[in-house]
Design a protein around this motif. Structure first.
Motif, PDB file in Angstrom:
ATOM      1  N   MET A   1       0.858  -0.983  -0.002  1.00 11.41           N
ATOM      2  CA  MET A   1      -0.176   0.189  -0.234  1.00 11.41           C
ATOM      3  C   MET A   1       0.994   1.162   0.182  1.00 11.41           C
ATOM      4  N   CYS A   2       0.861   2.216  -0.411  1.00 19.21           N
ATOM      5  CA  CYS A   2       0.918   3.474  -0.961  1.00 19.21           C
ATOM      6  C   CYS A   2      -0.145   4.476  -0.093  1.00 19.21           C
ATOM      7  N   ILE A   3       0.989   5.529   0.585  1.00 25.06           N
ATOM      8  CA  ILE A   3       0.107   6.539   0.974  1.00 25.06           C
ATOM      9  C   ILE A   3       0.908   7.734   1.056  1.00 25.06           C
ATOM     10  N   GLY A   4       0.060   8.548   0.308  1.00 21.00           N
ATOM     11  CA  GLY A   4       0.784   9.996   0.577  1.00 21.00           C
ATOM     12  C   GLY A   4       0.036  10.684   1.410  1.00 21.00           C
ATOM     13  N   ILE A   5       1.547  11.990   2.059  1.00 23.88           N
ATOM     14  CA  ILE A   5       1.237  12.206   3.342  1.00 23.88           C
ATOM     15  C   ILE A   5       1.172  14.082   2.942  1.00 23.88           C
ATOM     16  N   PRO A   6      -0.306  15.273   2.742  1.00 23.29           N
ATOM     17  CA  PRO A   6      -0.374  15.749   2.741  1.00 23.29           C
ATOM     18  C   PRO A   6       0.995  16.454   3.547  1.00 23.29           C
ATOM     19  N   GLY A   7       0.911  18.601   3.341  1.00 24.48           N
ATOM     20  CA  GLY A   7       2.014  18.398   3.326  1.00 24.48           C
ATOM     21  C   GLY A   7       1.864  20.593   2.483  1.00 24.48           C
ATOM     22  N   GLN A   8       2.442  20.969   3.297  1.00 28.46           N
ATOM     23  CA  GLN A   8       2.221  22.917   2.697  1.00 28.46           C
ATOM     24  C   GLN A   8       3.691  22.749   2.360  1.00 28.46           C
ATOM     25  N   ILE A   9       3.254  23.925   1.114  1.00 23.72           N
ATOM     26  CA  ILE A   9       4.538  24.326   0.740  1.00 23.72           C
ATOM     27  C   ILE A   9       5.573  25.163   1.070  1.00 23.72           C
ATOM     28  N   SER A  10       6.724  25.131   1.430  1.00 28.05           N
ATOM     29  CA  SER A  10       7.579  26.496   2.318  1.00 28.05           C
ATOM     30  C   SER A  10       7.936  27.680   1.201  1.00 28.05           C
ATOM     31  N   ALA A  11       8.563  26.703   0.733  1.00 27.77           N
ATOM     32  CA  ALA A  11      10.032  27.007   0.221  1.00 27.77           C
ATOM     33  C   ALA A  11      10.368  27.173  -0.846  1.00 27.77           C
ATOM     34  N   ILE A  12      10.827  27.399  -2.509  1.00 24.12           N
ATOM     35  CA  ILE A  12      10.624  26.903  -3.669  1.00 24.12           C
ATOM     36  C   ILE A  12      12.459  27.166  -3.929  1.00 24.12           C
ATOM     37  N   ASP A  13      13.234  26.313  -4.116  1.00 23.15           N
ATOM     38  CA  ASP A  13      14.485  26.423  -4.866  1.00 23.15           C
ATOM     39  C   ASP A  13      14.287  25.670  -5.980  1.00 23.15           C
ATOM     40  N   GLY A  14      14.057  25.822  -7.316  1.00 22.05           N
ATOM     41  CA  GLY A  14      14.064  25.277  -8.052  1.00 22.05           C
ATOM     42  C   GLY A  14      12.491  24.593  -8.275  1.00 22.05           C
ATOM     43  N   VAL A  15      13.459  22.949  -8.708  1.00 18.51           N
ATOM     44  CA  VAL A  15      12.207  22.128  -8.411  1.00 18.51           C
ATOM     45  C   VAL A  15      12.538  21.718  -7.362  1.00 18.51           C
ATOM     46  N   GLN A  16      12.863  22.044  -6.463  1.00 17.34           N
ATOM     47  CA  GLN A  16      13.094  21.765  -5.645  1.00 17.34           C
ATOM     48  C   GLN A  16      12.001  23.240  -3.905  1.00 17.34           C
ATOM     49  N   ALA A  17      11.884  21.733  -2.952  1.00 15.82           N
ATOM     50  CA  ALA A  17      10.858  22.835  -2.476  1.00 15.82           C
ATOM     51  C   ALA A  17      10.223  22.463  -0.567  1.00 15.82           C
ATOM     52  N   LYS A  18      11.246  22.923   0.449  1.00 12.09           N
ATOM     53  CA  LYS A  18      10.481  23.146   1.900  1.00 12.09           C
ATOM     54  C   LYS A  18       9.043  22.677   1.792  1.00 12.09           C
ATOM     55  N   VAL A  19       8.588  21.083   2.292  1.00  9.19           N
ATOM     56  CA  VAL A  19       7.231  21.156   2.619  1.00  9.19           C
ATOM     57  C   VAL A  19       7.321  20.537   3.990  1.00  9.19           C
ATOM     58  N   ASP A  20       6.456  21.669   4.945  1.00  9.57           N
ATOM     59  CA  ASP A  20       5.935  21.335   5.842  1.00  9.57           C
ATOM     60  C   ASP A  20       4.502  20.470   6.683  1.00  9.57           C
ATOM     61  N   VAL A  21       5.028  19.047   6.790  1.00  9.19           N
ATOM     62  CA  VAL A  21       4.165  18.085   6.759  1.00  9.19           C
ATOM     63  C   VAL A  21       4.356  18.059   8.674  1.00  9.19           C
ATOM     64  N   CYS A  22       3.457  18.389   9.503  1.00  7.29           N
ATOM     65  CA  CYS A  22       2.807  18.280  10.797  1.00  7.29           C
ATOM     66  C   CYS A  22       4.157  19.217  11.334  1.00  7.29           C
ATOM     67  N   GLY A  23       4.695  19.795  10.956  1.00  6.38           N
ATOM     68  CA  GLY A  23       5.428  20.976  11.814  1.00  6.38           C
ATOM     69  C   GLY A  23       7.191  20.732  11.539  1.00  6.38           C
ATOM     70  N   ILE A  24       7.460  19.055  10.287  1.00  7.12           N
ATOM     71  CA  ILE A  24       8.505  19.194   9.710  1.00  7.12           C
ATOM     72  C   ILE A  24       8.424  18.855   8.823  1.00  7.12           C
ATOM     73  N   LYS A  25      10.193  20.101   8.395  1.00 11.28           N
ATOM     74  CA  LYS A  25      10.019  20.564   6.823  1.00 11.28           C
ATOM     75  C   LYS A  25      11.214  19.840   6.801  1.00 11.28           C
ATOM     76  N   ARG A  26      10.388  18.757   5.409  1.00 10.83           N
ATOM     77  CA  ARG A  26      10.960  17.418   4.455  1.00 10.83           C
ATOM     78  C   ARG A  26      11.577  18.310   2.880  1.00 10.83           C
ATOM     79  N   ASP A  27      12.374  17.910   2.630  1.00  2.10           N
ATOM     80  CA  ASP A  27      12.949  18.554   1.043  1.00  2.10           C
ATOM     81  C   ASP A  27      12.171  17.072   0.052  1.00  2.10           C
ATOM     82  N   VAL A  28      11.547  18.095  -0.933  1.00  6.59           N
ATOM     83  CA  VAL A  28      10.133  17.588  -2.025  1.00  6.59           C
ATOM     84  C   VAL A  28      10.731  17.651  -3.107  1.00  6.59           C
TER      85      VAL A  28
END
Length: 90
Positions: A1-28
């Motif tokens: 099973m695959c699970i996608g987790i919702p996150g909100q984009i907080s910064a973008i650099d080219g095609v790389q972004a910082k996405v906030d998922v439950c207060g944790i910033k992830r590289d996406v």
């Protein structure tokens, strides 16, 4: 099973972004959805569904919050879900 987790984009650099998922910033990677929308506007502030480091789709805020709430409820009975939401450090 695959699970996608919702996150909100907080910064973008080219095609790389910082996405906030439950207060944790992830590289996406935004390659699949683009760093700008169909009107040429930045996707900062938009919600995405994240799976294995890629934004798979754009989702609306209500859907994102509903999904996060459901995952948080799952976490109460299945602690392994916490790694998806809060990262490995929890």
């Amino acid at each position: 099973m695959c699970i996608g987790i919702p996150g909100q984009i907080s910064a973008i650099d080219g095609v790389q972004a910082k996405v906030d998922v439950c207060g944790i910033k992830r590289d996406v990677d935004l390659t699949l959805v683009g760093a700008v929308d169909e009107h040429g506007q930045s996707r900062i502030g938009q919600w995405v569904l994240v799976h294995v480091g890629f934004a798979m789709s754009i989702i609306d805020e209500d859907e994102a919050r509903d999904t996060l709430a459901a995952l948080e409820n799952m976490f109460e009975v299945e602690p392994d879900v916490g790694a998806l939401l809060y990262g490995e450090e929890r």
